[in-house]
Write a protein that holds these residues in place. Structure first.
Motif, PDB file in Angstrom:
ATOM      1  N   MET A  72       0.836  -1.183   0.000  1.00 30.72           N
ATOM      2  CA  MET A  72       0.000   0.000   0.000  1.00 30.72           C
ATOM      3  C   MET A  72       0.881   1.247   0.000  1.00 30.72           C
ATOM      4  SD  MET A  72      -2.835  -1.146   2.774  1.00 30.72           S
ATOM      5  CE  MET A  72      -3.330  -2.833   2.813  1.00 30.72           C
TER       6      MET A  72
ATOM      7  N   CYS B 238     -10.837   8.615   1.682  1.00 29.58           N
ATOM      8  CA  CYS B 238     -10.901   7.478   2.594  1.00 29.58           C
ATOM      9  C   CYS B 238     -12.045   7.712   3.579  1.00 29.58           C
ATOM     10  CB  CYS B 238      -9.591   7.365   3.380  1.00 29.58           C
ATOM     11  SG  CYS B 238      -8.131   6.971   2.391  1.00 29.58           S
TER      12      CYS B 238
ATOM     13  N   SER C 185      -5.958   1.225  -7.508  1.00 28.18           N
ATOM     14  CA  SER C 185      -6.978   0.183  -7.379  1.00 28.18           C
ATOM     15  C   SER C 185      -8.219   0.764  -6.712  1.00 28.18           C
ATOM     16  CB  SER C 185      -6.443  -0.988  -6.545  1.00 28.18           C
ATOM     17  OG  SER C 185      -6.394  -0.632  -5.163  1.00 28.18           O
TER      18      SER C 185
ATOM     19  N   ASN D 179      -9.085   0.260  -3.870  1.00 27.46           N
ATOM     20  CA  ASN D 179      -8.763   0.532  -2.478  1.00 27.46           C
ATOM     21  C   ASN D 179      -7.938   1.804  -2.299  1.00 27.46           C
ATOM     22  OD1 ASN D 179     -10.044  -1.832  -1.520  1.00 27.46           O
ATOM     23  ND2 ASN D 179      -8.245  -3.053  -2.070  1.00 27.46           N
ATOM     24  N   THR D 180      -7.585   2.451  -3.394  1.00 26.19           N
ATOM     25  CA  THR D 180      -6.793   3.676  -3.306  1.00 26.19           C
ATOM     26  C   THR D 180      -7.672   4.833  -2.848  1.00 26.19           C
ATOM     27  OG1 THR D 180      -5.392   2.900  -5.125  1.00 26.19           O
ATOM     28  CG2 THR D 180      -5.262   5.242  -4.566  1.00 26.19           C
TER      29      THR D 180
ATOM     30  N   ASN E 157      -3.423   2.930  -0.202  1.00 22.81           N
ATOM     31  CA  ASN E 157      -4.407   1.878  -0.379  1.00 22.81           C
ATOM     32  C   ASN E 157      -4.789   1.285   0.966  1.00 22.81           C
ATOM     33  OD1 ASN E 157      -4.232   2.252  -3.120  1.00 22.81           O
ATOM     34  ND2 ASN E 157      -2.784   0.574  -3.431  1.00 22.81           N
TER      35      ASN E 157
ATOM     36  N   GLU F  79      -5.102  -3.858   1.979  1.00 24.65           N
ATOM     37  CA  GLU F  79      -4.283  -4.771   1.153  1.00 24.65           C
ATOM     38  C   GLU F  79      -3.124  -5.313   1.966  1.00 24.65           C
ATOM     39  OE1 GLU F  79      -3.055  -2.922  -2.444  1.00 24.65           O
ATOM     40  OE2 GLU F  79      -5.084  -2.638  -3.186  1.00 24.65           O
TER      41      GLU F  79
END
Length: 200
Positions: free
Chosen positions: A1, A161, A180, A182-183, A197, A200
């Protein structure tokens, strides 16, 4: 990450004029996240502070993203491309005047006895202000974006986030990994910011 602590202005009320000044002076942008906010201001003004935008869950738009780069490498690319854009597209200052108009004159008269009283309204002039602008400002921004693209960067919209995210929630990798789902980015009220991220 990925983990990046980036300097960021606490209050960024940005409009076109300020952005143009920034693009003329490559050394003035001190963070990649700050640059992303500035570039996104091309579509208009940003009346909220970056922290307000983060709290509202708004993404950072036009973040220059390239997997495998460090913050220093990204900043160097930004500076190089600003300089290149300034050299390729020099200023072309033009003097312009805003449209002007004059309100129509209307006169109303009233007769009282043998006397007539008249009152005129209108005839007010508006506009006609002269200002100076750089006709090449937009093209210079395009040249900057082209240069960054040539270096392998993509301008990504990075989602916020979840509120409450801290630096500890992101893996402290020295380089960006592939973008991704998750970023995301987080920002504190004091101005500490990170792109990375989660999960991960």
């Amino acid at each position: 990450m990925d983990f990046f602590i980036l300097g960021m202005a606490a209050n960024l009320n940005v409009c076109h004029g300020f952005l143009i000044k920034i693009m003329r002076s490559p050394v003035r942008i001190h963070s990649i996240l700050g640059l992303a906010v500035l570039v996104s201001a091309l579509v208009g003004c940003a009346p909220q502070t970056p922290y307000d935008r983060y709290k509202a869950g708004q993404p950072i738009q036009n973040f220059p993203y390239k997997a495998g780069t460090t913050p220093a490498e990204t900043q160097r690319s930004v500076t190089d491309c600003q300089i290149e854009a300034a050299q390729r597209v020099p200023q072309q200052m033009v003097i312009q005047t805003t449209p002007s108009y004059t309100t129509p004159v209307q006169t109303q008269c009233n007769q009282i006895g043998t006397q007539t009283f008249c009152n005129s309204t209108g005839g007010d002039a508006y506009g006609g202000q002269t200002y100076t602008s750089d006709a090449n400002a937009g093209l210079r921004v395009q040249a900057f974006a082209q240069c960054m693209g040539d270096k392998g960067y993509r301008f990504m919209n990075v989602p916020a986030c979840p509120m409450g995210t801290t630096a500890a929630d992101l893996d402290k990798s020295p380089v960006l990994r592939s973008f991704s789902r998750n970023t995301c980015y987080f920002l504190t009220e004091s101005g500490q910011s990170a792109v990375g991220n989660l999960g991960e």
